[in-house]
Design an enzyme around this catalytic site. Structure first.
Site, PDB file in Angstrom:
ATOM      1  N   ALA A 133      14.424  37.560 -45.873  1.00  0.00           N
ATOM      2  CA  ALA A 133      14.998  37.214 -44.576  1.00  0.00           C
ATOM      3  C   ALA A 133      13.880  36.625 -43.724  1.00  0.00           C
ATOM      4  O   ALA A 133      12.697  36.861 -43.986  1.00  0.00           O
ATOM      5  CB  ALA A 133      15.576  38.462 -43.935  1.00  0.00           C
ATOM      6  N   GLY A 139      15.214  40.102 -49.066  1.00  0.00           N
ATOM      7  CA  GLY A 139      16.552  39.490 -49.024  1.00  0.00           C
ATOM      8  C   GLY A 139      16.732  38.408 -50.073  1.00  0.00           C
ATOM      9  O   GLY A 139      17.857  38.146 -50.510  1.00  0.00           O
ATOM     10  N   GLU A 166      17.629  40.208 -53.107  1.00  0.00           N
ATOM     11  CA  GLU A 166      19.004  40.701 -52.935  1.00  0.00           C
ATOM     12  C   GLU A 166      20.019  39.584 -53.205  1.00  0.00           C
ATOM     13  O   GLU A 166      21.076  39.818 -53.788  1.00  0.00           O
ATOM     14  CB  GLU A 166      19.185  41.267 -51.525  1.00  0.00           C
ATOM     15  CG  GLU A 166      18.333  42.516 -51.309  1.00  0.00           C
ATOM     16  CD  GLU A 166      18.565  43.149 -49.958  1.00  0.00           C
ATOM     17  OE1 GLU A 166      18.046  42.606 -48.972  1.00  0.00           O
ATOM     18  OE2 GLU A 166      19.267  44.159 -49.884  1.00  0.00           O
ATOM     19  N   GLU A 218      10.606  45.522 -47.950  1.00  0.00           N
ATOM     20  CA  GLU A 218      11.194  45.875 -46.647  1.00  0.00           C
ATOM     21  C   GLU A 218      10.474  47.002 -45.921  1.00  0.00           C
ATOM     22  O   GLU A 218      10.285  46.954 -44.714  1.00  0.00           O
ATOM     23  CB  GLU A 218      12.675  46.238 -46.805  1.00  0.00           C
ATOM     24  CG  GLU A 218      13.594  45.037 -46.944  1.00  0.00           C
ATOM     25  CD  GLU A 218      13.729  44.538 -48.372  1.00  0.00           C
ATOM     26  OE1 GLU A 218      12.921  44.950 -49.235  1.00  0.00           O
ATOM     27  OE2 GLU A 218      14.632  43.730 -48.630  1.00  0.00           O
TER      28      GLU A 218
HETATM   29  N1  DAK Z   1      10.043  34.732 -42.994  1.00  0.00           N
HETATM   30  C1  DAK Z   1       9.528  33.788 -42.165  1.00  0.00           C
HETATM   31  N2  DAK Z   1       8.526  32.978 -42.522  1.00  0.00           N
HETATM   32  C2  DAK Z   1       8.012  33.133 -43.741  1.00  0.00           C
HETATM   33  C3  DAK Z   1       8.495  34.101 -44.652  1.00  0.00           C
HETATM   34  C4  DAK Z   1       9.575  34.933 -44.227  1.00  0.00           C
HETATM   35  N3  DAK Z   1      10.123  35.858 -45.021  1.00  0.00           N
HETATM   36  N4  DAK Z   1       7.779  34.013 -45.796  1.00  0.00           N
HETATM   37  C5  DAK Z   1       6.884  33.023 -45.605  1.00  0.00           C
HETATM   38  N5  DAK Z   1       7.027  32.493 -44.379  1.00  0.00           N
HETATM   39  C6  DAK Z   1       6.271  31.408 -43.770  1.00  0.00           C
HETATM   40  C7  DAK Z   1       4.850  31.863 -43.413  1.00  0.00           C
HETATM   41  O1  DAK Z   1       4.860  32.556 -42.190  1.00  0.00           O
HETATM   42  C8  DAK Z   1       4.154  30.536 -43.341  1.00  0.00           C
HETATM   43  O2  DAK Z   1       4.470  29.933 -42.113  1.00  0.00           O
HETATM   44  P1  DAK Z   1       3.336  29.163 -41.235  1.00  0.00           P
HETATM   45  O3  DAK Z   1       2.210  30.108 -41.089  1.00  0.00           O
HETATM   46  O4  DAK Z   1       2.987  27.962 -42.079  1.00  0.00           O
HETATM   47  O5  DAK Z   1       4.035  28.806 -39.958  1.00  0.00           O
HETATM   48  C9  DAK Z   1       4.816  29.734 -44.448  1.00  0.00           C
HETATM   49  O6  DAK Z   1       6.051  30.386 -44.721  1.00  0.00           O
HETATM   50  C10 DAK Z   1       4.004  29.708 -45.722  1.00  0.00           C
HETATM   51  O7  DAK Z   1       3.707  31.049 -46.048  1.00  0.00           O
HETATM   52  P2  DAK Z   1       2.212  31.545 -46.391  1.00  0.00           P
HETATM   53  O8  DAK Z   1       1.207  30.728 -45.681  1.00  0.00           O
HETATM   54  O9  DAK Z   1       2.196  33.018 -46.176  1.00  0.00           O
HETATM   55  O10 DAK Z   1       2.146  31.183 -47.942  1.00  0.00           O
HETATM   56  P3  DAK Z   1       1.431  31.985 -49.105  1.00  0.00           P
HETATM   57  O11 DAK Z   1       1.594  31.131 -50.318  1.00  0.00           O
HETATM   58  O12 DAK Z   1       0.060  32.401 -48.705  1.00  0.00           O
HETATM   59  O13 DAK Z   1       2.308  33.324 -49.277  1.00  0.00           O
HETATM   60  C11 DAK Z   1       4.337  34.629 -49.454  1.00  0.00           C
HETATM   61  C12 DAK Z   1       3.662  33.246 -49.627  1.00  0.00           C
HETATM   62  C13 DAK Z   1       5.840  34.431 -49.716  1.00  0.00           C
HETATM   63  C14 DAK Z   1       3.767  35.610 -50.494  1.00  0.00           C
HETATM   64  C15 DAK Z   1       4.037  35.170 -48.044  1.00  0.00           C
HETATM   65  O14 DAK Z   1       4.408  34.169 -47.093  1.00  0.00           O
HETATM   66  C16 DAK Z   1       4.796  36.421 -47.724  1.00  0.00           C
HETATM   67  O15 DAK Z   1       4.418  37.519 -48.091  1.00  0.00           O
HETATM   68  N6  DAK Z   1       5.933  36.254 -46.995  1.00  0.00           N
HETATM   69  C17 DAK Z   1       6.731  37.397 -46.606  1.00  0.00           C
HETATM   70  C18 DAK Z   1       7.617  37.782 -47.738  1.00  0.00           C
HETATM   71  C19 DAK Z   1       8.390  39.027 -47.482  1.00  0.00           C
HETATM   72  O16 DAK Z   1       7.811  40.097 -47.254  1.00  0.00           O
HETATM   73  N7  DAK Z   1       9.695  38.897 -47.525  1.00  0.00           N
HETATM   74  C20 DAK Z   1      10.558  40.039 -47.270  1.00  0.00           C
HETATM   75  C21 DAK Z   1      10.921  40.050 -45.838  1.00  0.00           C
HETATM   76  S1  DAK Z   1      11.886  41.466 -45.447  1.00  0.00           S
HETATM   77  C22 DAK Z   1      18.987  42.874 -43.373  1.00  0.00           C
HETATM   78  C23 DAK Z   1      19.071  42.860 -44.726  1.00  0.00           C
HETATM   79  C24 DAK Z   1      18.046  42.397 -45.482  1.00  0.00           C
HETATM   80  C25 DAK Z   1      16.874  42.001 -44.880  1.00  0.00           C
HETATM   81  C26 DAK Z   1      16.814  41.975 -43.531  1.00  0.00           C
HETATM   82  C27 DAK Z   1      17.855  42.396 -42.751  1.00  0.00           C
HETATM   83  N8  DAK Z   1      20.071  43.375 -42.508  1.00  0.00           N
HETATM   84  C28 DAK Z   1      21.053  44.139 -43.208  1.00  0.00           C
HETATM   85  C29 DAK Z   1      20.102  43.121 -41.202  1.00  0.00           C
HETATM   86  C30 DAK Z   1      15.785  41.558 -45.669  1.00  0.00           C
HETATM   87  C31 DAK Z   1      14.518  41.730 -45.272  1.00  0.00           C
HETATM   88  C32 DAK Z   1      13.463  41.009 -45.906  1.00  0.00           C
HETATM   89  O17 DAK Z   1      13.678  40.130 -46.693  1.00  0.00           O
END
Ligand code: DAK
Length: 259
Positions: free
Chosen positions: A65, A110, A113, A133
């Protein structure tokens, strides 16, 4: 209604949805969720036999997400996101024909998921998987806790969710999280090939099998058997069934399935 953040192509009975938010590693925000939901509703072509969902680029399927959007959400916005997200995952799960996730990189939170809501998951060698998460103070909320446990078992699902450890496609394969792993360049051709094989079978049979597999989750075996019996019976009398069996008996190739 969708814009360039969601691409859709359709050819020879196979639909391909590409999540196209390259700047954020294809993370899905509220708008993408609602657009995906509308797009699924708009796919009414009765000629569709299989749907593929993938991510744009070479690094990410869907990196979860959109954290930048979520960070300032209040409770009601969170609830709206949750409702929309749960709805779209269920729509994919119940989509009339099989859905393949072609996981071309990060499948995190997400994003994983989303893949879990698909019928079949295949991945590229550079794919990686995690449920991060709890590092953000939340839990998987798009049905991921349930689907992950059903697909890889309680023990492994708990390990993934509690540790948030990220791991690669080679580890995901023996866990049954993905069915196959390919070099990145071969991922989409392999997905198309798999979709083509599904598309070559009798459409009513495929749709019926998917429906029964969904509906029988959690049912007693006798109730599930009953569902299967009825659906099995419904296949008889279809043109496809008659033609395919007749052709076998006559030692000829059957005519094209009509569905
Ligand atoms: N959201 C927003 N931006 C993201 C992102 C994300 N999930 N993942 C990456 N980006 C953005 C980075 O912020 C960066 O943006 P800028 O700095 O260029 O503005 C750009 O994408 C490139 O990312 P990186 O510079 O970090 O690139 P790397 O190759 O170094 O790393 C990475 C890639 C995917 C490993 C890293 O970006 C990372 O760890 N991203 C976070 C991944 C993550 O933890 N995803 C899970 C999020 S929690 C819900 C149900 C489900 C959910 C939510 C609510 N409800 C029922 C309400 C789900 C929650 C989740 O998914």
């Amino acid at each position: 209604m969708h814009d360039e953040s969601l691409l859709y192509q359709f050819k020879d009975g196979i639909g391909v949805i590409t999540i196209n938010r390259l700047k954020v590693m294809n993370a899905i925000d509220y708008k993408s969720i609602t657009m995906l939901s509308s797009l699924l509703d708009e796919i009414t072509d009765t000629n569709i036999r299989c749907l593929i969902i993938t991510g744009a680029g070479e690094k990410s399927f869907v990196a979860g997400a959109d954290i930048k959007e979520m960070k300032d959400m209040n409770r009601s916005q969170g609830e709206n996101l949750s409702r929309a997200g749960n709805g779209v995952m269920r729509k994919i799960e119940l989509f009339q024909v099989p859905v393949i996730a072609a996981i071309n990189g990060y499948a995190l939170g997400g994003g994983l998921e989303l893949a879990l809501a698909c019928d079949i998951r295949i991945a590229s060698q550079n794919a990686s998987f995690a449920m991060p998460e709890s590092t953000f103070g939340i839990i998987p909320g798009y049905g991921g806790i349930q689907r992950l446990s059903r697909i890889i078992g309680q023990g492994r699902a708990r390990e993934m969710i509690f540790t948030t450890r990220r791991f690669g496609a080679e580890e995901a394969l023996p866990w049954g999280l993905v069915n196959a792993v390919y070099p990145l360049a071969e991922l989409m051709p392999s997905a198309m090939d798999l979709a083509g094989r599904i598309a070559s079978n009798a459409p009513i049979a495929i749709m019926s099998a998917k429906k029964i597999m969904n509906e029988s989750v959690g049912l007693e075996l006798s109730a599930a058997d009953q569902l299967e019996r009825e659906a099995f019976g419904n296949c008889f009398g279809t043109w496809d069934q008659r033609e395919a069996m007749q052709a076998f008996v006559e030692k000829r190739k059957h005519g094209a399935f009509r569905g």
